[in-house]
Design a protein around this motif. Sequence first.
Motif, PDB file in Angstrom:
ATOM      1  N   ARG A  19       0.859  -1.173   0.000  1.00 18.85           N
ATOM      2  CA  ARG A  19       0.000   0.000   0.000  1.00 18.85           C
ATOM      3  C   ARG A  19       0.902   1.231   0.000  1.00 18.85           C
ATOM      4  NH1 ARG A  19      -3.047  -3.597  -0.621  1.00 18.85           N
ATOM      5  NH2 ARG A  19      -5.132  -3.941   0.244  1.00 18.85           N
ATOM      6  N   ALA A  20       0.416   2.343  -0.543  1.00 18.52           N
ATOM      7  CA  ALA A  20       1.245   3.547  -0.623  1.00 18.52           C
ATOM      8  C   ALA A  20       0.395   4.785  -0.365  1.00 18.52           C
ATOM      9  CB  ALA A  20       1.914   3.647  -1.991  1.00 18.52           C
ATOM     10  N   THR A  21       1.061   5.845   0.046  1.00 23.61           N
ATOM     11  CA  THR A  21       0.419   7.137   0.233  1.00 23.61           C
ATOM     12  C   THR A  21       1.384   8.229  -0.227  1.00 23.61           C
ATOM     13  OG1 THR A  21      -0.772   8.540   1.822  1.00 23.61           O
ATOM     14  CG2 THR A  21       1.243   7.490   2.600  1.00 23.61           C
ATOM     15  N   GLU A  22       0.877   9.423  -0.446  1.00 19.02           N
ATOM     16  CA  GLU A  22       1.741  10.524  -0.849  1.00 19.02           C
ATOM     17  C   GLU A  22       2.719  10.852   0.280  1.00 19.02           C
ATOM     18  OE1 GLU A  22       1.692  11.838  -3.845  1.00 19.02           O
ATOM     19  OE2 GLU A  22      -0.036  10.641  -4.491  1.00 19.02           O
ATOM     20  N   GLU A  23       3.948  11.224  -0.087  1.00 17.49           N
ATOM     21  CA  GLU A  23       4.951  11.482   0.941  1.00 17.49           C
ATOM     22  C   GLU A  23       4.558  12.634   1.864  1.00 17.49           C
ATOM     23  OE1 GLU A  23       7.991  14.246  -1.749  1.00 17.49           O
ATOM     24  OE2 GLU A  23       8.622  12.279  -1.056  1.00 17.49           O
ATOM     25  N   LYS A  24       3.729  13.552   1.381  1.00 17.97           N
ATOM     26  CA  LYS A  24       3.290  14.658   2.242  1.00 17.97           C
ATOM     27  C   LYS A  24       2.426  14.148   3.390  1.00 17.97           C
ATOM     28  CE  LYS A  24      -0.802  15.688  -0.583  1.00 17.97           C
ATOM     29  NZ  LYS A  24      -1.492  16.704  -1.426  1.00 17.97           N
ATOM     30  N   ASN A  25       1.788  12.980   3.217  1.00 21.19           N
ATOM     31  CA  ASN A  25       0.963  12.411   4.274  1.00 21.19           C
ATOM     32  C   ASN A  25       1.794  11.705   5.343  1.00 21.19           C
ATOM     33  OD1 ASN A  25      -1.320  13.234   2.852  1.00 21.19           O
ATOM     34  ND2 ASN A  25      -1.444  11.295   1.722  1.00 21.19           N
ATOM     35  N   LEU A  26       3.023  11.352   4.989  1.00 13.91           N
ATOM     36  CA  LEU A  26       3.888  10.619   5.909  1.00 13.91           C
ATOM     37  C   LEU A  26       5.337  10.989   5.579  1.00 13.91           C
ATOM     38  CD1 LEU A  26       3.641   8.518   8.175  1.00 13.91           C
ATOM     39  CD2 LEU A  26       3.903   6.727   6.455  1.00 13.91           C
ATOM     40  N   PRO A  27       5.792  12.150   6.022  1.00 13.71           N
ATOM     41  CA  PRO A  27       7.062  12.709   5.560  1.00 13.71           C
ATOM     42  C   PRO A  27       8.296  12.066   6.203  1.00 13.71           C
ATOM     43  CG  PRO A  27       6.052  14.175   7.139  1.00 13.71           C
ATOM     44  CD  PRO A  27       5.064  13.071   6.916  1.00 13.71           C
ATOM     45  N   LEU A  28       8.546  10.813   5.854  1.00 15.74           N
ATOM     46  CA  LEU A  28       9.736  10.127   6.345  1.00 15.74           C
ATOM     47  C   LEU A  28      10.992  10.678   5.666  1.00 15.74           C
ATOM     48  CD1 LEU A  28       8.485   6.420   6.349  1.00 15.74           C
ATOM     49  CD2 LEU A  28       8.966   7.813   8.365  1.00 15.74           C
ATOM     50  N   LYS A  29      12.108  10.616   6.378  1.00 18.34           N
ATOM     51  CA  LYS A  29      13.394  11.046   5.823  1.00 18.34           C
ATOM     52  C   LYS A  29      14.138   9.883   5.165  1.00 18.34           C
ATOM     53  CE  LYS A  29      15.970  13.536   8.488  1.00 18.34           C
ATOM     54  NZ  LYS A  29      16.699  13.995   9.704  1.00 18.34           N
ATOM     55  N   THR A  30      13.846   8.671   5.610  1.00 16.77           N
ATOM     56  CA  THR A  30      14.617   7.536   5.138  1.00 16.77           C
ATOM     57  C   THR A  30      13.790   6.264   5.204  1.00 16.77           C
ATOM     58  OG1 THR A  30      16.731   6.360   5.402  1.00 16.77           O
ATOM     59  CG2 THR A  30      15.569   6.963   7.421  1.00 16.77           C
ATOM     60  N   LEU A  31      14.312   5.170   4.650  1.00 18.76           N
ATOM     61  CA  LEU A  31      13.641   3.881   4.701  1.00 18.76           C
ATOM     62  C   LEU A  31      13.681   3.349   6.129  1.00 18.76           C
ATOM     63  CD1 LEU A  31      14.876   4.285   1.739  1.00 18.76           C
ATOM     64  CD2 LEU A  31      14.581   1.832   1.506  1.00 18.76           C
ATOM     65  N   VAL A  32      12.630   2.641   6.530  1.00 16.87           N
ATOM     66  CA  VAL A  32      12.559   2.090   7.883  1.00 16.87           C
ATOM     67  C   VAL A  32      12.194   0.611   7.792  1.00 16.87           C
ATOM     68  CG1 VAL A  32      11.512   2.273  10.165  1.00 16.87           C
ATOM     69  CG2 VAL A  32      11.774   4.330   8.756  1.00 16.87           C
ATOM     70  N   TYR A  33      13.068  -0.235   8.336  1.00 17.07           N
ATOM     71  CA  TYR A  33      12.882  -1.684   8.270  1.00 17.07           C
ATOM     72  C   TYR A  33      12.931  -2.294   9.670  1.00 17.07           C
ATOM     73  CZ  TYR A  33      13.626  -1.993   3.196  1.00 17.07           C
ATOM     74  OH  TYR A  33      13.505  -1.886   1.842  1.00 17.07           O
ATOM     75  N   PRO A  34      12.180  -3.379   9.885  1.00 17.30           N
ATOM     76  CA  PRO A  34      12.382  -4.149  11.113  1.00 17.30           C
ATOM     77  C   PRO A  34      13.585  -5.078  10.935  1.00 17.30           C
ATOM     78  CG  PRO A  34      10.689  -5.198   9.798  1.00 17.30           C
ATOM     79  CD  PRO A  34      11.116  -3.954   9.043  1.00 17.30           C
ATOM     80  N   VAL A  35      14.044  -5.671  12.022  1.00 27.83           N
ATOM     81  CA  VAL A  35      15.078  -6.700  11.865  1.00 27.83           C
ATOM     82  C   VAL A  35      14.426  -7.928  11.233  1.00 27.83           C
ATOM     83  CG1 VAL A  35      16.530  -5.911  13.756  1.00 27.83           C
ATOM     84  CG2 VAL A  35      14.673  -7.510  14.222  1.00 27.83           C
ATOM     85  N   PRO A  36      15.165  -8.704  10.428  1.00 27.34           N
ATOM     86  CA  PRO A  36      14.581  -9.874   9.776  1.00 27.34           C
ATOM     87  C   PRO A  36      14.138 -10.928  10.792  1.00 27.34           C
ATOM     88  CG  PRO A  36      16.641  -9.239   8.722  1.00 27.34           C
ATOM     89  CD  PRO A  36      16.542  -8.450   9.983  1.00 27.34           C
ATOM     90  N   HIS A  37      13.155 -11.702  10.387  1.00 32.01           N
ATOM     91  CA  HIS A  37      12.674 -12.818  11.195  1.00 32.01           C
ATOM     92  C   HIS A  37      13.772 -13.873  11.273  1.00 32.01           C
ATOM     93  CE1 HIS A  37      10.115 -16.068  12.664  1.00 32.01           C
ATOM     94  NE2 HIS A  37       9.137 -15.191  12.821  1.00 32.01           N
ATOM     95  N   LEU A  38      13.989 -14.422  12.444  1.00 29.94           N
ATOM     96  CA  LEU A  38      15.088 -15.384  12.623  1.00 29.94           C
ATOM     97  C   LEU A  38      14.802 -16.743  11.993  1.00 29.94           C
ATOM     98  CD1 LEU A  38      16.120 -14.630  16.326  1.00 29.94           C
ATOM     99  CD2 LEU A  38      17.296 -13.946  14.232  1.00 29.94           C
ATOM    100  N   ILE A  39      13.527 -17.059  11.793  1.00 28.75           N
ATOM    101  CA  ILE A  39      13.175 -18.381  11.268  1.00 28.75           C
ATOM    102  C   ILE A  39      12.629 -18.298   9.854  1.00 28.75           C
ATOM    103  CG2 ILE A  39      11.716 -20.414  11.607  1.00 28.75           C
ATOM    104  CD1 ILE A  39      11.787 -19.848  14.599  1.00 28.75           C
ATOM    105  N   ASN A  40      11.637 -17.440   9.637  1.00 29.15           N
ATOM    106  CA  ASN A  40      11.023 -17.351   8.310  1.00 29.15           C
ATOM    107  C   ASN A  40      11.732 -16.287   7.467  1.00 29.15           C
ATOM    108  OD1 ASN A  40       9.125 -19.325   8.984  1.00 29.15           O
ATOM    109  ND2 ASN A  40       7.794 -17.812   9.952  1.00 29.15           N
ATOM    110  N   PRO A  41      11.976 -16.589   6.180  1.00 29.38           N
ATOM    111  CA  PRO A  41      12.907 -15.780   5.372  1.00 29.38           C
ATOM    112  C   PRO A  41      12.295 -14.515   4.753  1.00 29.38           C
ATOM    113  CG  PRO A  41      12.075 -17.602   4.080  1.00 29.38           C
ATOM    114  CD  PRO A  41      11.458 -17.749   5.440  1.00 29.38           C
TER     115      PRO A  41
END
Length: 233
Positions: free
Chosen positions: A105-127
């Motif tokens: 899903r996506a929205t216009e950047e003005k609705n969510l003005p992030l400066k950079t990509l944000v990721y969780p740490v990977p799952h230890l079991i499922n890839p």
Amino acid sequence: DASKLKYFEPLAITHERFLWSPNTAVSDSKAIVDAMREQFESLGGSIKYNSKVILKDFNNEIIDSSNTFIAKHFINASGAQSDRIARAVGVGTDYAMLPFMGVYRATEEKNLPLKTLVYPVPHLINPFLGVHFTLTLDHKVKIGPTAIPIAGREQYSLTTGWSTPDIAQAIKGMTSLIRGEAHKFGAIIKSELPKFVESTLVKESTELVPIARNVKRWHKKPPGIRAQLVHLP
């Protein structure tokens, strides 16, 4: 340390610590492939399109419908179809291809003005990477993906893009995951299927960026398919 996160991405939250990757970025994948093609052709290479590869008695040659290509080395870079080419020459016969669909899903950047990509740490079991935030080149902020097992390697919708051989391979792959101990297939289904619902996908994203819950307008982005090679017992 978590106290420094506000200097990198003030809208994100973390637990105790975060990892900063200064060289991570997004790109235009089509532009990259076009540049590679232009460089390859400038060096004397040629590309033949819309050709079905035929591999019989493979011995340093590949045949298509009208030509025979002889070379010292062949590189199998055929993506989700690579296992079929490999098996045609007797390689990788103990693997099955299991495709997973990723919905965004996506929205216009003005609705969510992030400066950079944000990721969780990977799952230890499922890839899989888990739901994350990507800034796109068309000035959108994208959340996703899901990781839903599907039948077809080209199945960009639920009703098209699959074939009988695809289904047979997917069943083999799913059966292997269910019986194996490397991944928890039941946990994949339990966690991923609900993300088809937009509200569930958004809710999971708020674990990284809480104000995402305030975004009122999300729209669908084209799905992606990430095929997994599954080792057969």
